[in-house]
Write a protein that holds these residues in place. Structure first.
Motif, short mmCIF file in Angstrom:
data_model
loop_
_atom_site.label_atom_id
_atom_site.label_comp_id
_atom_site.label_asym_id
_atom_site.label_seq_id
_atom_site.Cartn_x
_atom_site.Cartn_y
_atom_site.Cartn_z
N LEU A 40 -7.76 8.79 3.34
CA LEU A 40 -7.65 7.53 4.08
C LEU A 40 -8.77 7.47 5.12
O LEU A 40 -8.94 8.40 5.91
N HIS A 71 1.28 5.64 -1.01
CA HIS A 71 0.53 6.89 -1.15
C HIS A 71 1.48 7.99 -1.60
O HIS A 71 2.50 8.25 -0.96
N VAL A 82 0.87 -1.17 0.00
CA VAL A 82 0.00 0.00 0.00
C VAL A 82 0.91 1.23 0.00
O VAL A 82 1.71 1.41 0.91
N LEU A 131 -8.81 5.44 0.10
CA LEU A 131 -8.62 4.06 0.57
C LEU A 131 -9.37 3.90 1.89
O LEU A 131 -9.16 4.69 2.82
N PHE A 173 -3.58 6.72 -3.73
CA PHE A 173 -3.21 5.48 -3.05
C PHE A 173 -3.00 4.40 -4.10
O PHE A 173 -3.80 4.25 -5.05
N CYS A 208 -5.09 2.00 -8.40
CA CYS A 208 -4.91 3.36 -7.88
C CYS A 208 -6.25 4.05 -7.67
O CYS A 208 -7.20 3.87 -8.45
#
Length: 374
Positions: free
Chosen positions: A342, A120, A118, A139, A125, A135
């Motif tokens: 996020l 960023h 993962v 997320l 992300f 992508c």
């Protein structure tokens, strides 16, 4: 819930699960019938470092909202006790309902694929699945907690949160059976016996059934109090919560030739009555006893101390307490306040509900909150 909400709002969504099929914990919940919500849901029935955090999401997506969804899919349900709602049929109906709603929103699925990376950068992300990158500007960590590892539970959400600098409240098993040590082994011999009691730790108390097991204590009352319990502290159990303060004195007046075991057997399962009477060791008939020792027995039965030496751990815990700190999240959207895009929802967050459908309702409500913000 987050995926279907975002998908139905026109967002392009990829729903990833390393398990080969979705909703495995849903399928085993409620004895296979899924205790999918509780009509008494309120923020004060959740444990968190911030006791007010859950209020916003719970207020905006209520049990009635989820019941409406269940009804629209023609799923029959019933209330069991204490506001707990279950499917009449199978928990599979809830999973199928959620999948159908995702499909209506054009959600794509990636099941049986583990996340290997993962990243960023530049507001995007990048999640790697089986060597392929996906992508997106957002997320959502919706991977649950550490409870029931045999169902595939891992600490993935907390690991990712830490990588992005989000604090994590120490995790522990919750809604979990207790184990008893050798000094209380006598009670382990009562395996299978249950009784309605009040279990208390500190100022917190629950009145429900307690179940003796071959390892210690279980049943709803014990599972509930386990979420609050701290290691090496006693739990007090009131075995006769309906009795008046001087009930044993009154029993002495009414039945002076009765013994304690017989008196308890009229109120409790016989094996439990025998064990308690043996521990209390009150000699002779009640009529031969002075009031003072009878009052001492009353007090002991109302505040019987158990000293668990631990719990059965995540293997038997229904949920995990602790998790991604609410300090790092926006209450309305579940978005990380220092990492735009996020999100964290459900059991991965430091919000833990009571037994009886509360944790599912938090999953639905927090998922809806994030889905509406994406």
């Amino acid at each position: 819930m987050a995926a279907l909400t975002a998908g139905q709002r026109g967002r392009r969504v990829l729903l990833v699960d390393h398990a080969d099929e979705p909703g495995k914990k849903i399928l085993i919940s409620g004895g296979g019938r899924c205790n999918f919500t509780n009509i008494h849901t309120a923020a004060d029935r959740y444990i968190s470092e911030n006791v007010h955090f859950a209020r916003s999401a719970l207020a905006r997506y209520t049990p009635s909202d989820f019941i409406d969804l269940v009804n629209r899919h023609g799923i029959a349900w019933h209330e069991k006790t204490l506001g707990q709602l279950f499917c009449d049929g199978s928990a599979r109906q809830i999973v199928d309902m959620l999948i159908a709603e995702c499909q209506d929103g054009g959600v794509r699925f990636a099941f049986g694929q583990a996340v290997s990376a993962v990243e960023h950068a530049d507001g995007v992300f990048r999640v790697t699945l089986d060597g392929q990158d996906h992508c997106a500007p957002a997320l959502v960590l919706a991977t649950g907690g550490l409870s029931i590892p045999k169902m595939g539970a891992t600490g993935f959400a907390m690991d990712v949160a830490r990588r992005f600098g989000l604090p994590v409240v120490q995790t522990r098993p919750a809604l979990v059976p207790f184990t008893l040590g050798e000094d209380e082994a006598l009670f382990r011999s009562l395996s299978g016996v249950s009784a309605n009691v009040v279990a208390q730790w500190g100022k917190t108390a629950f009145r429900e059934a307690a179940l003796f097991t071959h390892k210690g204590l279980s049943g709803p009352a014990m599972l509930q109090i386990s979420s609050y319990w701290q290691h090496r502290t006693p739990i007090a159990v009131d075995f006769l919560p309906d009795e008046a303060p001087d009930w044993l004195i009154e029993e002495k007046r009414a039945r002076p030739k009765a013994g304690l075991r017989a008196v308890l057997a009229r109120r409790l399962p016989e094996r439990l009555a025998e064990t308690l009477a043996g521990r209390l060791a009150l000699e002779g008939d009640l009529g031969t006893c002075r009031d003072a020792p009878l009052r001492a027995v009353q007090e002991q039965l109302a505040h019987w101390p158990f000293h668990p030496n631990g719990t059965e751990g995540y293997a038997k815990a229904e949920v995990m307490a602790g998790g991604i700190s609410t300090k790092a999240l926006l209450q309305k959207t579940m978005e990380a306040n220092k990492v735009p895009g996020l999100y964290a929802i459900g059991e991965a967050v430091d919000v833990t509900g009571w037994l009886g459908g509360y944790n599912f309702q938090w999953a639905w409500a927090s998922g809806r909150a994030a889905g509406e913000a994406l």
